[in-house]
Motif scaffolding. Structure first.
Motif, PDB file in Angstrom:
ATOM      1  N   ASP A 752      38.042  31.146  37.437  1.00 43.41           N
ATOM      2  CA  ASP A 752      36.934  30.394  36.832  1.00 43.41           C
ATOM      3  C   ASP A 752      37.135  28.882  37.001  1.00 43.41           C
ATOM      4  OD1 ASP A 752      35.763  32.771  36.024  1.00 43.41           O
ATOM      5  OD2 ASP A 752      36.824  32.762  34.092  1.00 43.41           O
ATOM      6  N   ASN A 753      37.510  28.527  38.246  1.00 42.97           N
ATOM      7  CA  ASN A 753      37.696  27.117  38.628  1.00 42.97           C
ATOM      8  C   ASN A 753      38.869  26.445  37.944  1.00 42.97           C
ATOM      9  OD1 ASN A 753      35.529  27.111  40.413  1.00 42.97           O
ATOM     10  ND2 ASN A 753      34.064  26.563  38.795  1.00 42.97           N
ATOM     11  N   ASN A 754      39.767  27.207  37.336  1.00 44.87           N
ATOM     12  CA  ASN A 754      40.979  26.674  36.731  1.00 44.87           C
ATOM     13  C   ASN A 754      42.181  27.164  37.510  1.00 44.87           C
ATOM     14  OD1 ASN A 754      39.863  25.238  34.474  1.00 44.87           O
ATOM     15  ND2 ASN A 754      39.391  27.231  33.562  1.00 44.87           N
ATOM     16  N   PHE A 755      43.035  26.249  37.928  1.00 46.60           N
ATOM     17  CA  PHE A 755      44.227  26.611  38.680  1.00 46.60           C
ATOM     18  C   PHE A 755      45.176  27.416  37.790  1.00 46.60           C
ATOM     19  CE2 PHE A 755      47.323  26.224  41.958  1.00 46.60           C
ATOM     20  CZ  PHE A 755      48.546  26.064  41.329  1.00 46.60           C
ATOM     21  N   ILE A 756      45.648  28.549  38.317  1.00 46.07           N
ATOM     22  CA  ILE A 756      46.532  29.401  37.508  1.00 46.07           C
ATOM     23  C   ILE A 756      47.885  29.621  38.148  1.00 46.07           C
ATOM     24  CG2 ILE A 756      44.681  30.599  36.278  1.00 46.07           C
ATOM     25  CD1 ILE A 756      44.854  32.840  38.331  1.00 46.07           C
ATOM     26  N   GLY A 757      48.066  29.209  39.394  1.00 44.62           N
ATOM     27  CA  GLY A 757      49.377  29.356  39.997  1.00 44.62           C
ATOM     28  C   GLY A 757      49.307  29.496  41.501  1.00 44.62           C
ATOM     29  N   GLU A 758      50.479  29.633  42.109  1.00 45.10           N
ATOM     30  CA  GLU A 758      50.560  29.805  43.547  1.00 45.10           C
ATOM     31  C   GLU A 758      51.585  30.884  43.866  1.00 45.10           C
ATOM     32  OE1 GLU A 758      51.857  25.721  44.314  1.00 45.10           O
ATOM     33  OE2 GLU A 758      53.713  26.560  45.123  1.00 45.10           O
ATOM     34  N   THR A 759      51.410  31.524  45.030  1.00 48.09           N
ATOM     35  CA  THR A 759      52.343  32.575  45.462  1.00 48.09           C
ATOM     36  C   THR A 759      52.735  32.338  46.917  1.00 48.09           C
ATOM     37  OG1 THR A 759      50.472  34.003  46.073  1.00 48.09           O
ATOM     38  CG2 THR A 759      51.412  34.305  43.864  1.00 48.09           C
ATOM     39  N   VAL A 760      53.905  32.818  47.260  1.00 50.82           N
ATOM     40  CA  VAL A 760      54.423  32.731  48.623  1.00 50.82           C
ATOM     41  C   VAL A 760      54.932  34.113  49.025  1.00 50.82           C
ATOM     42  CG1 VAL A 760      56.078  31.596  50.147  1.00 50.82           C
ATOM     43  CG2 VAL A 760      55.091  30.330  48.230  1.00 50.82           C
ATOM     44  N   GLU A 761      54.552  34.560  50.205  1.00 46.25           N
ATOM     45  CA  GLU A 761      54.982  35.838  50.795  1.00 46.25           C
ATOM     46  C   GLU A 761      54.445  37.034  49.996  1.00 46.25           C
ATOM     47  OE1 GLU A 761      59.115  34.306  52.861  1.00 46.25           O
ATOM     48  OE2 GLU A 761      59.193  35.778  51.238  1.00 46.25           O
ATOM     49  N   PHE A 762      54.865  37.194  48.740  1.00 45.83           N
ATOM     50  CA  PHE A 762      54.434  38.318  47.920  1.00 45.83           C
ATOM     51  C   PHE A 762      53.326  37.829  47.002  1.00 45.83           C
ATOM     52  CE2 PHE A 762      54.812  42.481  46.392  1.00 45.83           C
ATOM     53  CZ  PHE A 762      54.750  42.492  45.025  1.00 45.83           C
ATOM     54  N   HIS A 763      52.073  38.155  47.322  1.00 50.88           N
ATOM     55  CA  HIS A 763      50.928  37.553  46.661  1.00 50.88           C
ATOM     56  C   HIS A 763      50.372  38.468  45.577  1.00 50.88           C
ATOM     57  CE1 HIS A 763      51.096  34.491  49.721  1.00 50.88           C
ATOM     58  NE2 HIS A 763      50.982  35.420  50.688  1.00 50.88           N
ATOM     59  N   GLN A 764      50.959  38.362  44.396  1.00 47.65           N
ATOM     60  CA  GLN A 764      50.482  39.094  43.225  1.00 47.65           C
ATOM     61  C   GLN A 764      50.499  38.176  42.016  1.00 47.65           C
ATOM     62  OE1 GLN A 764      52.659  42.729  42.522  1.00 47.65           O
ATOM     63  NE2 GLN A 764      51.239  43.923  43.781  1.00 47.65           N
ATOM     64  N   MET A 765      49.475  38.343  41.129  1.00 48.70           N
ATOM     65  CA  MET A 765      49.380  37.568  39.896  1.00 48.70           C
ATOM     66  C   MET A 765      48.981  38.498  38.762  1.00 48.70           C
ATOM     67  SD  MET A 765      49.979  34.254  40.378  1.00 48.70           S
ATOM     68  CE  MET A 765      49.058  33.328  39.173  1.00 48.70           C
ATOM     69  N   ALA A 766      49.708  38.437  37.647  1.00 46.73           N
ATOM     70  CA  ALA A 766      49.384  39.225  36.455  1.00 46.73           C
ATOM     71  C   ALA A 766      48.493  38.377  35.547  1.00 46.73           C
ATOM     72  CB  ALA A 766      50.650  39.642  35.726  1.00 46.73           C
ATOM     73  N   LEU A 767      47.261  38.808  35.332  1.00 45.63           N
ATOM     74  CA  LEU A 767      46.293  38.046  34.553  1.00 45.63           C
ATOM     75  C   LEU A 767      45.727  38.887  33.425  1.00 45.63           C
ATOM     76  CD1 LEU A 767      44.303  36.470  37.545  1.00 45.63           C
ATOM     77  CD2 LEU A 767      46.260  35.514  36.343  1.00 45.63           C
ATOM     78  N   HIS A 768      45.246  38.235  32.390  1.00 46.24           N
ATOM     79  CA  HIS A 768      44.540  38.946  31.311  1.00 46.24           C
ATOM     80  C   HIS A 768      43.314  38.139  30.916  1.00 46.24           C
ATOM     81  CE1 HIS A 768      46.652  36.144  28.581  1.00 46.24           C
ATOM     82  NE2 HIS A 768      47.710  36.417  29.316  1.00 46.24           N
ATOM     83  N   PRO A 769      42.272  38.132  31.770  1.00 45.60           N
ATOM     84  CA  PRO A 769      41.037  37.407  31.436  1.00 45.60           C
ATOM     85  C   PRO A 769      40.345  38.049  30.242  1.00 45.60           C
ATOM     86  CG  PRO A 769      41.145  38.020  33.771  1.00 45.60           C
ATOM     87  CD  PRO A 769      42.207  38.795  33.066  1.00 45.60           C
ATOM     88  N   PRO A 770      39.619  37.278  29.466  1.00 48.49           N
ATOM     89  CA  PRO A 770      38.864  37.834  28.337  1.00 48.49           C
ATOM     90  C   PRO A 770      37.695  38.668  28.850  1.00 48.49           C
ATOM     91  CG  PRO A 770      38.316  35.537  28.625  1.00 48.49           C
ATOM     92  CD  PRO A 770      39.448  35.817  29.567  1.00 48.49           C
ATOM     93  N   PRO A 771      37.107  39.489  28.019  1.00 41.85           N
ATOM     94  CA  PRO A 771      35.967  40.299  28.449  1.00 41.85           C
ATOM     95  C   PRO A 771      34.830  39.427  28.981  1.00 41.85           C
ATOM     96  CG  PRO A 771      36.796  41.070  26.336  1.00 41.85           C
ATOM     97  CD  PRO A 771      37.514  39.807  26.623  1.00 41.85           C
ATOM     98  N   GLY A 772      34.157  39.912  30.022  1.00 42.12           N
ATOM     99  CA  GLY A 772      33.036  39.194  30.609  1.00 42.12           C
ATOM    100  C   GLY A 772      33.206  39.040  32.107  1.00 42.12           C
ATOM    101  N   LYS A 773      32.267  38.327  32.714  1.00 38.43           N
ATOM    102  CA  LYS A 773      32.291  38.122  34.157  1.00 38.43           C
ATOM    103  C   LYS A 773      33.152  36.910  34.506  1.00 38.43           C
ATOM    104  CE  LYS A 773      27.837  40.288  35.227  1.00 38.43           C
ATOM    105  NZ  LYS A 773      26.507  40.120  35.871  1.00 38.43           N
ATOM    106  N   HIS A 774      33.860  37.024  35.651  1.00 36.78           N
ATOM    107  CA  HIS A 774      34.773  35.967  36.078  1.00 36.78           C
ATOM    108  C   HIS A 774      34.700  35.819  37.586  1.00 36.78           C
ATOM    109  CE1 HIS A 774      36.666  35.888  32.089  1.00 36.78           C
ATOM    110  NE2 HIS A 774      36.572  37.222  32.125  1.00 36.78           N
ATOM    111  N   THR A 775      35.239  34.694  38.054  1.00 42.55           N
ATOM    112  CA  THR A 775      35.323  34.426  39.490  1.00 42.55           C
ATOM    113  C   THR A 775      36.765  34.110  39.834  1.00 42.55           C
ATOM    114  OG1 THR A 775      33.082  33.540  39.531  1.00 42.55           O
ATOM    115  CG2 THR A 775      34.523  32.962  41.370  1.00 42.55           C
ATOM    116  N   ILE A 776      37.295  34.795  40.860  1.00 43.46           N
ATOM    117  CA  ILE A 776      38.639  34.534  41.345  1.00 43.46           C
ATOM    118  C   ILE A 776      38.522  33.873  42.718  1.00 43.46           C
ATOM    119  CG2 ILE A 776      38.864  36.840  42.377  1.00 43.46           C
ATOM    120  CD1 ILE A 776      41.736  35.003  40.681  1.00 43.46           C
ATOM    121  N   THR A 777      39.237  32.736  42.900  1.00 45.65           N
ATOM    122  CA  THR A 777      39.189  31.983  44.150  1.00 45.65           C
ATOM    123  C   THR A 777      40.592  31.822  44.676  1.00 45.65           C
ATOM    124  OG1 THR A 777      37.261  30.770  43.340  1.00 45.65           O
ATOM    125  CG2 THR A 777      38.409  29.866  45.254  1.00 45.65           C
ATOM    126  N   LEU A 778      40.771  32.107  45.970  1.00 48.82           N
ATOM    127  CA  LEU A 778      42.055  31.942  46.628  1.00 48.82           C
ATOM    128  C   LEU A 778      41.901  30.960  47.774  1.00 48.82           C
ATOM    129  CD1 LEU A 778      42.333  34.700  45.098  1.00 48.82           C
ATOM    130  CD2 LEU A 778      43.940  35.396  46.874  1.00 48.82           C
TER     131      LEU A 778
END
Length: 799
Positions: A752-778
């Motif tokens: 949702d246009n907020n930076f949450i982190g970066e990954t190298v080689e192994f690209h996984q992120m554990a997230l817990h967004p609140p209920p509702g619609k969201h946008t993920i950008t890489l």
């Protein structure tokens, strides 16, 4: 022959001469070196000698220090009343003594004493019972005092130590206690009333002995008329003046500066007078105090109880106004006794201008060099901007004007906090007495402690560097860096052992003050518009962590004004930020001060360079928009623009290509302004930014794959995700997974246009967004990006 006779005469009278010699020696040494040793009040005067503050002496007496100046009116009054032949005798007045003996014998009691003013000085200093023997001792000592001191000094000793009723000792204290002003300003009637008091100090008691005091005063006025000191009209008018009533409180215009003087006096173990002539201007002090109290009346509704204001003269470093705190001892909640000007507090962002100047001084940045403003985490430390937003990249001068925290931390990381810690100590900040590692990068955001006194002194020294420019030789005077001063007529050399090596040059300081005149701050532009002023002011606000301290420091070529607002006990309050609490006070104080021209541009110390308009760096060959500006001398060695790169486009200019999919003869080679992906993500939302064209579809295969280089594996586009509740009652996490063609590439994740982190080689992120619609950008390092939407379902919606 005569000499022989003289020797014989001496031999015959040897015992007599020896005795006479002993008596002469005893007479010479009988007078103490210091007649009066009683403790005196601490007295604080303004630059013109007017009383600002005084404290009662340790023995409970209002006793001002010795003052060689005695008002002419008092001198004439006391001589006429006590000792009319004072200027003609050597300590004893035979006529007065004969008169006293005759009157006492005739009245069969003590009617008069016949003591001269000199004898009374001796009696007051010895404080012995009034017996005949003591009278004889006083007579001897009086003659000795006449040989040791002038008549003027004897009068001054009397005026400084005579009792004036109650716990009032000395003319100066009496003048303030009974009439509320200095002795030089008293009328003939007022001075006559005081002159008769030492003879009978018990006369001043409201409701008692008023007629006796009135009669004595009028008798003295008649004497002054008869000896032609005053005319008949003056005499009659003086008799109509009222007698003093209840003792008046002494001025309390600078109580904390008086405490500072007393503390310095005790620490230095001084034995000098407890009176000091300060550099403070009384009228300005009162006006500044009134401003602070007016704002305090509004702030205390929010539980903000304290404020401090310091005004310095740039040229001299002298203190012109010193409001250490809101002074109201009757209210213990205010903690009025705390001198905030000298208290160690977190400075918030007020050190950012010094870092900006230091980096300009060393050529690490130019005035408008782009500084990253993106989510940042350094060894577990995650600074945040005041508005919790990001600009991606921001010019250094604008980052300073807007007081952005993340760019400041990144700049300090580049400069190194160890160097900055040393620089601050060289510039006069003595309170940072712990190792640099104790503060780390938080130093630039108020992680250390300093005082309003030292902060204002540092900014005054920076301003003094500019006003002392010698433009003909391109030199500047850094020897004028010294702490503030509050004592008049003293020389204050530098206390910090400064040299010209490693200290900020005038060009860097000038650019810093120019940036500080920009008064923008995210989310608070409307507040800034209220602070219009006819003066051009370089200023900076600061707010400490937890909203405990609000700061504002302003600089002009003539003055430095520093303001602190908060609670002395360190309690934080909502809304306690520098811009809304300290800044209004600062600007109101500046309106009291004389305006003047702005700092002269130190042209001789600047060098002309070409810069890239978009990045603020020195221009390279690929920069398409260039400007020529003057920068500090070290700026000619600063780095060239790293953001302009050469990209290869097809013949239409719409696609990026490689030689594998496009013949070089049909390629367009164009310089492109390319920010790192994480900076680009935020920068393009607030600035015009031309993103890189995508690769031509025909070139995808030549890149070694049949799809885009970055892909989100989970969740798929428009996925609807149900997240079960964990055993602890909290919503569980969702594991997002991505891949990239280049296994070593970095992927920057945004929710949702907020930076949450970066990954190298192994690209996984554990997230817990609140209920509702969201946008993920890489976004990857080359600017390639994908964007997908998804929806988090609640348990009820799933059912």
């Amino acid at each position: 022959m005569k000499f022989q006779r003289f020797r014989q005469w001496c031999k015959k009278r040897k015992w007599w001469l020896t005795a006479a010699g002993i008596l002469l020696i005893a007479y010479y040494f009988c007078l103490p070196r210091q007649l009066f040793t009683s403790p005196t009040s601490f007295v604080l005067e303004d630059v013109n000698g007017d009383l600002l503050n005084a404290s009662i002496a340790p023995d409970g007496q209002w006793r001002f220090p010795y003052n060689p100046h005695v008002p002419e009116k008092f001198e004439k009054c006391i001589v006429a009343y006590e000792d009319k032949r004072f200027y003609y005798h050597w300590g004893l007045d035979p006529l007065a003594i004969s008169r006293a003996i005759r009157q006492n014998l005739r009245g069969k009691k003590v009617v008069s004493g016949g003591s001269t003013i000199t004898m009374q000085v001796i009696r007051i200093s010895r404080n012995q019972p009034r017996t005949f023997w003591q009278k004889m001792v006083e007579a001897v000592l009086a003659t000795r005092l006449e040989f040791a001191a002038s008549k003027k000094k004897i009068i001054a000793l009397y005026a400084a130590n005579a009792p004036f009723g109650g716990n009032v000792v000395g003319l100066e204290a009496a003048s303030w206690r009974y009439y509320g002003r200095k002795a030089d300003q008293l009328s003939w009637g007022e001075m006559a009333a005081l002159a008769v008091l030492p003879n009978s100090p018990a006369l001043v008691h409201p409701g008692r002995n008023r007629n006796t005091l009135l009669n004595k005063r009028n008798q003295l006025l008649n004497k002054l008329y008869r000896n032609n000191t005053i005319d008949s009209t003056t005499c009659q008018l003086a008799k109509l003046e009222p007698l003093p009533e209840q003792p008046l409180p002494l001025p309390q215009d600078a109580p904390h500066l008086l405490d500072r003087f007393r503390l310095d006096y005790q620490q230095q173990k001084s034995e000098g007078p407890t009176r000091i002539k300060s550099t403070v201007e009384a009228a300005l002090q009162k006006n500044v105090t009134a401003i602070a109290e007016r704002y305090h009346n509004a702030y205390k509704a929010n539980g903000i109880n304290n404020a401090a204001v310091l005004v310095l003269d740039v040229e001299t470093g002298n203190t012109l106004a010193y409001v250490g705190n809101i002074y109201n001892p009757a209210d213990p909640e205010l903690e009025s006794h705390v001198d905030i000007v000298q208290a160690r507090r977190s400075p918030g962002s007020t050190l950012k201008p010094v870092l900006y100047a230091a980096m300009l001084n060393d050529g690490l940045i130019l005035p408008n060099t782009l500084i990253p403003d993106i989510p940042t985490q350094i060894a577990g430390y995650s600074p945040q901007n005041f508005d919790l937003g990001y600009d991606g990249a921001v010019p250094a001068s604008r980052a300073l004007a807007r007081s952005l925290n993340i760019p400041a931390v990144r700049m300090l990381q580049m400069y190194r906090y160890e160097r900055f810690h040393t620089l601050l100590q060289k510039m006069g900040i003595t309170t940072l007495n712990k190792p640099a590692d104790h503060y780390g990068l938080s130093l630039i955001l108020g992680g250390g402690e300093t005082t309003l006194w030292e902060m204002c002194g540092m900014y005054a020294s920076m301003a003094r560097t500019l006003i002392h420019l010698d433009q003909y030789h391109g030199k500047y005077d850094m020897d004028d860096i010294h702490p503030p001063n509050y004592q008049a007529d003293i020389q204050r050399p530098s206390q910090y052992g400064l040299s010209k090596e490693g200290i900020l040059d005038a060009g860097s300081i000038w650019y810093t003050f120019e940036a500080m005149t920009e008064v923008m701050r995210p989310g608070e532009e409307l507040l800034w518009q209220q602070f219009s002023s006819s003066q051009r002011i370089a200023w900076k606000t600061g707010t400490s962590f937890g909203f405990r301290d609000g700061w504002a420091i302003g600089v002009t070529p003539k003055y430095v004004v520093g303001v602190w607002v908060g609670n002395a006990d360190g309690e934080g309050r909502p809304g306690l930020i520098g811009v809304s609490t300290a800044a209004p006070i600062m600007f109101d104080v500046f309106r009291l001060l004389r305006t003047g021209s702005w700092f002269t541009t130190p042209t001789a110390l600047l060098r002309k360079v070409e810069i890239c308009r978009k990045s603020g760096y020195r221009a390279n060959d690929l920069c398409d928009e260039k400007d020529s500006i003057y920068v500090p001398a070290a700026g000619i060695r600063s780095g060239v623009c790293p953001y302009h790169q050469l990209v290869h486009l097809d013949r239409t200019g719409q696609w990026r290509v490689t030689e594998s999919c496009e013949s070089p003869q049909f390629m367009q080679h164009k310089a492109w302004f390319i920010l790192p992906p994480s900076q680009e993500f935020y920068y393009r939302s607030k600035n015009y930014y031309a993103p890189l064209p995508p690769y031509k579809p025909d070139c995808i295969g030549s890149l070694g794959q049949d799809r885009a280089p970055i892909e989100l594996i989970y969740p798929r586009p428009n996925a609807r995700i149900f997240v079960p509740t964990e055993l602890n009652g909290q919503a569980g996490q969702t594991i997002f997974t991505a891949t990239h063609r280049n296994s070593a590439a970095k992927i920057y994740w945004h929710l949702d246009n907020n930076f949450i982190g970066e990954t190298v080689e192994f690209h996984q992120m554990a997230l817990h967004p609140p209920p509702g619609k969201h946008t993920i950008t890489l976004v990857d390092e080359n600017g390639e990006r994908i964007e997908q939407t998804f929806e988090i379902l609640t348990k009820e919606k799933d059912q």
